[in-house]
Scaffold this motif. Sequence first.
Motif, short mmCIF file in Angstrom:
data_model
loop_
_atom_site.label_atom_id
_atom_site.label_comp_id
_atom_site.label_asym_id
_atom_site.label_seq_id
_atom_site.Cartn_x
_atom_site.Cartn_y
_atom_site.Cartn_z
N VAL A 1 0.83 -1.21 0.00
CA VAL A 1 0.00 0.00 0.00
C VAL A 1 0.87 1.26 0.00
N ALA A 2 1.96 1.23 0.78
CA ALA A 2 2.87 2.38 0.79
C ALA A 2 3.50 2.59 -0.58
N ARG A 3 3.90 1.48 -1.23
CA ARG A 3 4.47 1.61 -2.58
C ARG A 3 3.42 2.12 -3.56
N ARG A 4 2.17 1.69 -3.36
CA ARG A 4 1.11 2.20 -4.24
C ARG A 4 0.90 3.70 -4.03
N ASP A 5 0.92 4.14 -2.75
CA ASP A 5 0.76 5.57 -2.49
C ASP A 5 1.92 6.37 -3.08
N ALA A 6 3.13 5.82 -2.95
CA ALA A 6 4.28 6.50 -3.55
C ALA A 6 4.15 6.56 -5.06
N ALA A 7 3.70 5.47 -5.66
CA ALA A 7 3.49 5.48 -7.10
C ALA A 7 2.39 6.44 -7.50
N ARG A 8 1.36 6.52 -6.68
CA ARG A 8 0.27 7.47 -6.98
C ARG A 8 0.77 8.91 -6.87
N ALA A 9 1.59 9.20 -5.84
CA ALA A 9 2.17 10.55 -5.72
C ALA A 9 3.09 10.86 -6.89
N ALA A 10 3.88 9.85 -7.31
CA ALA A 10 4.76 10.07 -8.47
C ALA A 10 3.94 10.34 -9.73
N LEU A 11 2.80 9.67 -9.86
CA LEU A 11 1.94 9.92 -11.01
C LEU A 11 1.34 11.32 -10.94
N ALA A 12 0.93 11.73 -9.74
CA ALA A 12 0.40 13.09 -9.60
C ALA A 12 1.46 14.13 -9.93
#
Length: 400
Positions: A231-242
């Motif tokens: 989940v943390a990696r997903r949030d980081a990936a989501r922030a990187a996408l943003a």
Amino acid sequence: MNARTSTQPDPEPRSSAPQAKAAADPHPVPEAAPAVTAPPRRSRFRRALPLLGLLALAGGALGGTWYWQVGRFMQSTDNAYVGGDIAVLSSRIEGDVARILVGDNQPVEAGQPLIELDHRDWQARRDQAAAALAEAEANIGTLAAQRAQAVAQVAAAESQIAQAEADRVFAVTDAGRAGTLASSGFGTREAVDRTTAARRRAEASVAVAQAGLESARGAVPVLDAQAKSAVARRDAARAALALADSNLDHATIRAPFAGIAGNRAAQLGQHVRAGQNLIAVSPPAERLYVTANFKETQLRRLREGQPVELSVDAGGTLHGTVQSLAPATGAQFSLLPPENATGNFTKIVQRVPVRIAVEPGQPVGNLRPGLSVEAEVDTRDDPHAPRGLLGAAAAMIRGH
């Protein structure tokens, strides 16, 4: 007697001589009129002195009345300028200028694209961030499935324990029965050994089932921890996408508000870096204001809300209102503020910036930031009182 009479001149020839001269001259010159003596100029000036004195007295009275009623309350300065919140737009990312969508001194609307940078590299980074987010989300799904499988394994291990426990109970009973028969002489030693071995196998199966249950239960926390990491990696990936979306959006420089574009420094094909100024947007004339730097000796009666008359050097007179006074003098906000405690001290009258709002609904088409203005503030208690000479005199006569 006759001789005396004969000696007197004849009057006829004397009277006829001028007539003969007039007949001989066709254009006679008229004789000059007798000179009239003019009255002396000094006497005229003396007669006009009372009238001049009355006029001077009336003018002085009107001037004094205007000063007492109006003039002493007016605070003016020519150290005033038109101001505006000019937005200097710079690049947030690095890239090449691909398109320039606005010309110099062109009106623009809020959100209108002004300059576009080459966005292909940033589009690729955005796609890469989106792929990383998809992978992180898939990993979360995988771990969720694995946890569900581990929970099922825990249930299976619990069932195996129940089955092994039932086998152990049967084996213990069977071994006890075989031992009883063997001790009474009705059973064989072989039966005792066989049932004893079966009992031990059943007990071992229970131990194995319990170990399997502990192992299955231990896998669930591990999967939960892995799920949190996923989940943390997903949030980081989501922030990187943003961030990638934001960078891609910043490839297009837009107007922050409606105004006029100017001071364009960007050129087509130019490689720009982050933070480099490219273009500026000046607010419209309706959003401009005036900053008047009044002397500190003029601040005694200045208050917010007082009316101001603005004379623009470019032409025109506007009306405004005192909006606010700066919290410090202009010298304190300079790059090198003065330090009066060092060196020789020379007292200089300080100035305080006063912000003046231009009243809406006036023809302000000629206003531009930076234009010179003369500001006059009416500090009277009644700002609606007449300001003219005759109006002030009439107000004083009425007792107002």
